[in-house]
Design an enzyme around this catalytic site. Structure first.
Site, PDB file in Angstrom:
ATOM      1  N   ASP A  74     -36.608   2.471  -2.864  1.00  0.00           N
ATOM      2  CA  ASP A  74     -36.385   2.616  -4.302  1.00  0.00           C
ATOM      3  C   ASP A  74     -37.180   1.569  -5.070  1.00  0.00           C
ATOM      4  O   ASP A  74     -37.496   0.496  -4.556  1.00  0.00           O
ATOM      5  CB  ASP A  74     -34.901   2.537  -4.652  1.00  0.00           C
ATOM      6  CG  ASP A  74     -34.247   1.220  -4.254  1.00  0.00           C
ATOM      7  OD1 ASP A  74     -34.607   0.678  -3.190  1.00  0.00           O
ATOM      8  OD2 ASP A  74     -33.374   0.737  -5.002  1.00  0.00           O
ATOM      9  N   ASP A 105     -43.576  -4.195  -4.470  1.00  0.00           N
ATOM     10  CA  ASP A 105     -42.126  -4.272  -4.234  1.00  0.00           C
ATOM     11  C   ASP A 105     -41.543  -2.878  -4.055  1.00  0.00           C
ATOM     12  O   ASP A 105     -41.039  -2.300  -4.993  1.00  0.00           O
ATOM     13  CB  ASP A 105     -41.469  -4.987  -5.411  1.00  0.00           C
ATOM     14  CG  ASP A 105     -40.000  -5.299  -5.184  1.00  0.00           C
ATOM     15  OD1 ASP A 105     -39.541  -5.211  -4.030  1.00  0.00           O
ATOM     16  OD2 ASP A 105     -39.314  -5.625  -6.154  1.00  0.00           O
ATOM     17  N   GLU A 139     -31.609  -0.810  -3.051  1.00  0.00           N
ATOM     18  CA  GLU A 139     -31.775  -2.263  -3.116  1.00  0.00           C
ATOM     19  C   GLU A 139     -31.934  -2.733  -4.555  1.00  0.00           C
ATOM     20  O   GLU A 139     -31.434  -3.790  -4.935  1.00  0.00           O
ATOM     21  CB  GLU A 139     -32.991  -2.700  -2.296  1.00  0.00           C
ATOM     22  CG  GLU A 139     -33.019  -4.197  -1.975  1.00  0.00           C
ATOM     23  CD  GLU A 139     -33.665  -5.044  -3.058  1.00  0.00           C
ATOM     24  OE1 GLU A 139     -33.499  -6.273  -3.028  1.00  0.00           O
ATOM     25  OE2 GLU A 139     -34.350  -4.482  -3.947  1.00  0.00           O
TER      26      GLU A 139
END
Length: 381
Positions: A74, A105, A139
């Protein structure tokens, strides 16, 4: 400015992952793509779906020790699209950098993990121990149905992880200059200070909770909690939100709501912090309600095989030494460390994460995969 294609396998897989707009808690097929690659090299794939969250536990091998790559598919929302140079979910290479939401990320790390594992298994098909992947789509969100639920499942069947490498973007100025070998604990308080609502012209008929709480908040913000230690900076308390009043200038509020957060070292415990805060509230004779949320315990991976292997890999691939640190925010490593696993974070440069025009240097992606491969060789060969 040049727009170019790139045939590095890590870059190509990263582009495929970025093209899936997996804004938390969505996965948008990222884990399916990863699972297909892992199944092709002998991994057993175990999807774990909890509520709105997609998780995957993949494992190759049945014996210990167990080396686990951990990460998330995610990403945070793209934000103001007009501020992006290129569409956030259309991966684009410009002047040696790959742009797109999740590039740093952490879809670049996920791709590096997959490619490193493929290379390692091709060279060492009968490697000792096991390799595992723990991947979640929760997350960046409330982290309720993600890694913590997978760990609960593994613990219930006594399936243990020896070492975990989390692909969070740990690097600061160049790839591998910093690794995270621990994280501070996180504890959040939601405080309501009670008063009596009334007209500002008649303060004797009301009880202003803002006035009552102000001395407490001043002392709270000036309190010295600990000195930290050689691994952790001193514990920090920050007031994050304050809300009181109706918005009108002639109404004394009936309540004041304050949210504050501790990032704490191993010199204190959550229980000690709670005790000290509530003693302070009592000393200031406040009428209050307070609730506490434990966001994660502090953890530290000291000297040992995982840190040694990571240092060796970074030195071999980049030519310089890494700096283990425990600063920064929390990661899903905080859910894995309490099981006894050693946890470390190594990923790309974090300068653009959660920002518009998030990007990663494409040469770093290939180097990251090489680092991951050397770590596997150091621990499982």
């Amino acid at each position: 400015m040049t727009h170019a294609s790139n045939t590095h396998p890590v870059t190509e897989l990263t582009k495929e992952l970025i093209a899936r707009p997996s804004v938390t808690p969505l996965d948008e097929g990222c884990q399916t793509l990863m699972a297909e690659r892992l199944a092709a090299i002998g991994f057993n794939i175990e999807p774990m779906v909890f509520e709105d969250t997609t998780n995957m536990w993949a494992r190759r091998g049945n014996e210990g020790p167990v080396f686990c790559f951990a990460g998330h598919t995610d990403v945070v929302p793209a934000g103001d699209l007009s501020r992006w140079h290129t569409p956030p979910f259309e991966p684009t290479i410009i002047d040696g950098y790959l742009y797109g939401r999740g590039a740093a990320d952490m879809k670049g790390s996920l791709a590096a993990m997959i490619v490193a594992t493929e290379r390692f298994v091709a060279k060492h098909p009968n490697h000792p121990g096991s390799i595992a992947f723990l991947i979640t789509s929760d997350e960046e969100g409330p982290f309720i149905n993600g890694t913590t639920r997978v760990i609960d499942t593994l613990e219930a069947r006594n399936e243990k992880i020896t070492w975990t490498l989390v692909g969070e973007p740990s690097s600061t100025l160049k790839l591998g200059d910093v690794v995270k070998n621990g994280r501070r604990g996180s504890l959040t308080a939601n405080l309501t200070v009670k008063g009596i609502q009334g007209h500002v012209a008649y303060p004797h008929l009301a009880d202003n909770p803002i006035h009552k709480a102000a001395p407490f908040l001043a002392e709270l913000s000036q309190t010295h909690w600990d000195n930290g230690n050689e691994f952790f900076p001193p514990t920090s308390m920050q007031i994050a939100n304050i809300n009181g009043g109706t918005g009108a200038s002639n109404v004394i509020p009936g309540t004041l709501e304050v949210m504050f957060n501790f990032r704490y070292s191993t010199e204190v415990t959550a229980e000690i912090l709670i005790e000290r805060v509530e003693a302070l509230l009592t000393a200031h004779e406040l009428d209050y309600d307070i609730s506490w949320t434990f966001n994660g315990l502090p953890f530290l991976t000291g000297e040992g095989p995982l840190l040694d292997a990571t240092r060796h890999a970074i030195r071999q691939i980049t030519g310089y030494d890494t700096d283990p640190q425990t600063t920064g925010g929390t990661s899903d490593g905080r859910f894995i460390a309490p099981t006894g696993a050693k946890v470390l974070e190594l990923g790309p440069v974090n300068a653009t994460i959660h920002k518009v025009n998030e990007c990663v240097k494409i040469d770093d992606l290939e180097q990251l995969a090489l680092c991951y491969e050397v770590i596997l060789e150091q621990l499982l060969c």
